[in-house]
Structure formats: C-alpha cells, structure tokens
Design a protein around this motif. Sequence first.
Motif, PDB file in Angstrom:
ATOM      1  N   LEU A  68      76.458 -35.115 -27.397  1.00 48.23           N
ATOM      2  CA  LEU A  68      76.135 -34.563 -28.710  1.00 48.23           C
ATOM      3  C   LEU A  68      74.918 -33.650 -28.653  1.00 48.23           C
ATOM      4  O   LEU A  68      74.880 -32.620 -29.330  1.00 48.23           O
ATOM      5  N   GLY A  69      73.929 -34.024 -27.863  1.00 47.72           N
ATOM      6  CA  GLY A  69      72.717 -33.211 -27.763  1.00 47.72           C
ATOM      7  C   GLY A  69      72.969 -31.860 -27.153  1.00 47.72           C
ATOM      8  O   GLY A  69      72.399 -30.851 -27.590  1.00 47.72           O
ATOM      9  N   LEU A  70      73.823 -31.822 -26.143  1.00 47.79           N
ATOM     10  CA  LEU A  70      74.148 -30.545 -25.502  1.00 47.79           C
ATOM     11  C   LEU A  70      74.864 -29.618 -26.472  1.00 47.79           C
ATOM     12  O   LEU A  70      74.538 -28.423 -26.562  1.00 47.79           O
ATOM     13  N   VAL A  71      75.823 -30.142 -27.213  1.00 48.11           N
ATOM     14  CA  VAL A  71      76.547 -29.309 -28.180  1.00 48.11           C
ATOM     15  C   VAL A  71      75.611 -28.857 -29.296  1.00 48.11           C
ATOM     16  O   VAL A  71      75.645 -27.693 -29.734  1.00 48.11           O
ATOM     17  N   THR A  72      74.739 -29.756 -29.768  1.00 50.18           N
ATOM     18  CA  THR A  72      73.776 -29.388 -30.808  1.00 50.18           C
ATOM     19  C   THR A  72      72.877 -28.256 -30.331  1.00 50.18           C
ATOM     20  O   THR A  72      72.685 -27.248 -31.027  1.00 50.18           O
ATOM     21  N   ALA A  73      72.318 -28.409 -29.139  1.00 46.11           N
ATOM     22  CA  ALA A  73      71.441 -27.369 -28.595  1.00 46.11           C
ATOM     23  C   ALA A  73      72.189 -26.059 -28.390  1.00 46.11           C
ATOM     24  O   ALA A  73      71.657 -24.969 -28.669  1.00 46.11           O
ATOM     25  N   THR A  74      73.418 -26.150 -27.936  1.00 48.43           N
ATOM     26  CA  THR A  74      74.224 -24.947 -27.692  1.00 48.43           C
ATOM     27  C   THR A  74      74.456 -24.175 -28.984  1.00 48.43           C
ATOM     28  O   THR A  74      74.290 -22.940 -29.019  1.00 48.43           O
ATOM     29  N   GLU A  75      74.828 -24.884 -30.040  1.00 45.88           N
ATOM     30  CA  GLU A  75      75.112 -24.207 -31.310  1.00 45.88           C
ATOM     31  C   GLU A  75      73.840 -23.631 -31.935  1.00 45.88           C
ATOM     32  O   GLU A  75      73.861 -22.530 -32.501  1.00 45.88           O
ATOM     33  N   LEU A  76      72.739 -24.356 -31.846  1.00 44.33           N
ATOM     34  CA  LEU A  76      71.490 -23.827 -32.388  1.00 44.33           C
ATOM     35  C   LEU A  76      71.075 -22.566 -31.640  1.00 44.33           C
ATOM     36  O   LEU A  76      70.653 -21.575 -32.251  1.00 44.33           O
ATOM     37  N   ALA A  77      71.199 -22.590 -30.316  1.00 40.67           N
ATOM     38  CA  ALA A  77      70.865 -21.404 -29.528  1.00 40.67           C
ATOM     39  C   ALA A  77      71.829 -20.262 -29.813  1.00 40.67           C
ATOM     40  O   ALA A  77      71.428 -19.091 -29.886  1.00 40.67           O
ATOM     41  N   ARG A  78      73.100 -20.588 -29.969  1.00 44.44           N
ATOM     42  CA  ARG A  78      74.116 -19.557 -30.258  1.00 44.44           C
ATOM     43  C   ARG A  78      73.811 -18.829 -31.562  1.00 44.44           C
ATOM     44  O   ARG A  78      74.137 -17.647 -31.721  1.00 44.44           O
ATOM     45  N   HIS A  79      73.185 -19.537 -32.481  1.00 47.49           N
ATOM     46  CA  HIS A  79      72.841 -18.926 -33.768  1.00 47.49           C
ATOM     47  C   HIS A  79      71.412 -18.402 -33.805  1.00 47.49           C
ATOM     48  O   HIS A  79      70.897 -18.073 -34.877  1.00 47.49           O
ATOM     49  N   GLY A  80      70.745 -18.333 -32.637  1.00 50.06           N
ATOM     50  CA  GLY A  80      69.489 -17.598 -32.543  1.00 50.06           C
ATOM     51  C   GLY A  80      68.223 -18.405 -32.422  1.00 50.06           C
ATOM     52  O   GLY A  80      67.143 -17.821 -32.264  1.00 50.06           O
ATOM     53  N   ALA A  81      68.290 -19.740 -32.502  1.00 46.58           N
ATOM     54  CA  ALA A  81      67.065 -20.539 -32.426  1.00 46.58           C
ATOM     55  C   ALA A  81      66.498 -20.544 -31.015  1.00 46.58           C
ATOM     56  O   ALA A  81      67.226 -20.402 -30.024  1.00 46.58           O
ATOM     57  N   HIS A  82      65.186 -20.722 -30.924  1.00 47.87           N
ATOM     58  CA  HIS A  82      64.558 -21.072 -29.660  1.00 47.87           C
ATOM     59  C   HIS A  82      64.641 -22.591 -29.563  1.00 47.87           C
ATOM     60  O   HIS A  82      64.055 -23.314 -30.385  1.00 47.87           O
ATOM     61  N   VAL A  83      65.364 -23.105 -28.572  1.00 44.50           N
ATOM     62  CA  VAL A  83      65.657 -24.533 -28.490  1.00 44.50           C
ATOM     63  C   VAL A  83      64.903 -25.158 -27.327  1.00 44.50           C
ATOM     64  O   VAL A  83      64.996 -24.691 -26.187  1.00 44.50           O
ATOM     65  N   VAL A  84      64.184 -26.217 -27.635  1.00 44.34           N
ATOM     66  CA  VAL A  84      63.500 -27.014 -26.614  1.00 44.34           C
ATOM     67  C   VAL A  84      64.407 -28.182 -26.255  1.00 44.34           C
ATOM     68  O   VAL A  84      64.725 -29.026 -27.102  1.00 44.34           O
ATOM     69  N   LEU A  85      64.843 -28.217 -25.004  1.00 41.34           N
ATOM     70  CA  LEU A  85      65.661 -29.310 -24.512  1.00 41.34           C
ATOM     71  C   LEU A  85      64.715 -30.399 -24.023  1.00 41.34           C
ATOM     72  O   LEU A  85      64.096 -30.272 -22.958  1.00 41.34           O
ATOM     73  N   ALA A  86      64.583 -31.466 -24.804  1.00 39.86           N
ATOM     74  CA  ALA A  86      63.675 -32.564 -24.472  1.00 39.86           C
ATOM     75  C   ALA A  86      64.478 -33.628 -23.736  1.00 39.86           C
ATOM     76  O   ALA A  86      65.253 -34.367 -24.347  1.00 39.86           O
ATOM     77  N   VAL A  87      64.299 -33.717 -22.423  1.00 40.23           N
ATOM     78  CA  VAL A  87      65.182 -34.529 -21.596  1.00 40.23           C
ATOM     79  C   VAL A  87      64.387 -35.367 -20.600  1.00 40.23           C
ATOM     80  O   VAL A  87      63.308 -34.974 -20.162  1.00 40.23           O
ATOM     81  N   ARG A  88      64.941 -36.506 -20.235  1.00 38.85           N
ATOM     82  CA  ARG A  88      64.309 -37.362 -19.229  1.00 38.85           C
ATOM     83  C   ARG A  88      64.522 -36.807 -17.831  1.00 38.85           C
ATOM     84  O   ARG A  88      63.627 -36.839 -16.992  1.00 38.85           O
ATOM     85  N   ASN A  89      65.718 -36.282 -17.588  1.00 31.73           N
ATOM     86  CA  ASN A  89      66.069 -35.737 -16.279  1.00 31.73           C
ATOM     87  C   ASN A  89      65.988 -34.211 -16.349  1.00 31.73           C
ATOM     88  O   ASN A  89      66.891 -33.562 -16.884  1.00 31.73           O
ATOM     89  N   THR A  90      64.926 -33.647 -15.824  1.00 36.51           N
ATOM     90  CA  THR A  90      64.739 -32.204 -15.980  1.00 36.51           C
ATOM     91  C   THR A  90      65.731 -31.396 -15.148  1.00 36.51           C
ATOM     92  O   THR A  90      66.067 -30.269 -15.515  1.00 36.51           O
ATOM     93  N   ALA A  91      66.213 -31.953 -14.035  1.00 42.09           N
ATOM     94  CA  ALA A  91      67.232 -31.243 -13.253  1.00 42.09           C
ATOM     95  C   ALA A  91      68.503 -31.091 -14.077  1.00 42.09           C
ATOM     96  O   ALA A  91      69.118 -30.017 -14.110  1.00 42.09           O
ATOM     97  N   ALA A  92      68.906 -32.179 -14.753  1.00 44.50           N
ATOM     98  CA  ALA A  92      70.063 -32.101 -15.642  1.00 44.50           C
ATOM     99  C   ALA A  92      69.784 -31.169 -16.805  1.00 44.50           C
ATOM    100  O   ALA A  92      70.673 -30.447 -17.278  1.00 44.50           O
TER     101      ALA A  92
END
Length: 301
Positions: free
Chosen positions: A26-50
């Motif tokens: 869900l987080g990946l799709v949320t971030a993708t759609e927000l970015a697709r619509h122009g937002a600057h998105v911070v991906l806050a993740v435990r695994n930075t490689a992922a």
Amino acid sequence: MTGWTADRIPDQHGRIAVVTGANSGLGLVTATELARHGAHVVLAVRNTAAGQEAARRIGGDVEVRELDLASLASVRTFAAKLVADHPVIDLLVNNAGLVLLGPRRTTADGFELHLGTNLLGHFALTGLLLDALAAGRGPRVVSLSSITHKNAHLDFDDLMSERDYRPAPAYGRSKLATTIFGLELDRRLRAIGSPVISTLAHPGLTRTNLTPRAWEHRGRLGKAVARLGLLATQSVEQGTLPQLRAATDPGVRGGQFFGPAGLFETRGRVTEAKLSREAADPAVGRRLWASSEELTGVSYL
C-alpha cells in the motif's frame, strides 16, 4: 467498478508528502500516485536498499530516508533530520505496519512489536512533525486502520500483551489503537483550531503480505478467509484508494474514515467506513493518548 479513483487526485506540485513503509504494498502505491501527481515524496523506510529500489520504480520527485518505527531513537533522528531539511510538510501518511507469526517480540524500547510499531512509533513521529505540518498547505495526517479493529479490545492493564499473546489478536489490537489515535488526534486538532486534519482509512482485504497473517489465526472464519486469499481479496491498487482519498480529496473532513463499500467492507469502491464502538469512544481516546505520551515520552496537543 466505479467510484473514486486515483485519477481524481488533485495536482500535488509544491507539496511535501511523507509516507512510512513506502517500499512495498500500500505504501508503494500511495507514494507512486502522490509522485505521479507532482508531490515531493519522502519514502520513510526501514530498509533503505529496498527504498532505493522503490524510488527507482516510482521515478518522479522522491527521496529515501531511513526510519525504523520500532525504535524511538530512530524516530527522533528521522524527524529531526527531516524537519531540518523540510521545515514545511503538507502530508504525513502513517502507512507502515506489520503482522508477526510466532512468539511475542518487542521493539528496541521493550514494547510489544505490533503495538510499538503500528501505534507508538507513528504516535511519536506525528508529534515530532506536527509543527512542520501546521505550517503546510492543507496539511493532513492519515492513519491506516484495518477491519480487524472491529473485533479487537484494548486491555489497558496489559497493553503489551504480556499475559495473553497471540499474533493475530495482537495485530488487531494494534490496529484498534491506531484507529483510536487517528480519531483522538482529530479531536485535539479541532480543539486548538489547528489547520492540520486527521483522517483514517483501511484497505479491506487486499493482496499484500499482511492480509493472510492478519486473519489466519482468527478462528474458523479467519482461517477460511486466509485460505480463500486471492479469491477474497482485491488488488493493492484498489486497496490503496481509501488512503489516497483520505490523503488528497479536497472535500474530506477531519475524522472521516474511508474503506471499501463491498461485503463486510472487504473490497470494492471507496466509501465512508464504519467504526467499532470502542474506537469511537472519546474516553478510550483520552486514555490511550495519555498512555502513548507516557510510553513514548513525546507529548503534544
């Protein structure tokens, strides 16, 4: 299937959005759609490689930052660095969550891992980012609930499930607590006239790695749901729509809760979802808030 879709997301250019657990599901799709619509998105993740791999897949204006919600030290470090670089934040999507199988585990701070990650990490993060959010444009906090919250109950004498631990009920309790938090946050923001609104969403039964784990130990019905799996669930893209609407729909009010409209709110078009009586009880909200402040050491509102 008709209704609200991601194509109705307004232009997000100029907005800073933070999405926890943004490297999958869900987080990946949320971030993708927000970015697709122009937002600057911070991906806050435990695994930075992922997270970097997710950023590559998303494209657009995104950045990856390390955040382990099971460590209050990590939450504090993340928040301090983020606010230093982005003193104005417009959207926080508290999406990350986990479901465990096997024996009881704890966070770095000694909290039961479901409650510590799904609720307390996000409680602390929200408080530490609240001033930056209050400076934002149409700022929002979105809390991710679950239909499992409806059969859960909080035992304030055993919040950490030390006396009675089973993985799936512990997950349900953490999602009830998250729901209570989102509603109590809304009450407190309204009381001070804050521009920030708090909204909630749940994905129904969605094909992520969490769904079978959340249901398989909940008696015969839960086992049947887990076995049906792919037949009973909807796509991640469809399951993400409630939280995208909660995050972006201009007509949304604080305290609104979105989920699927289908049978038992398991799938289908986005609609307003139903809350359990315990989740909606302001007295329970006040008690959980006080406990969360004491446990995390983060006090606000």
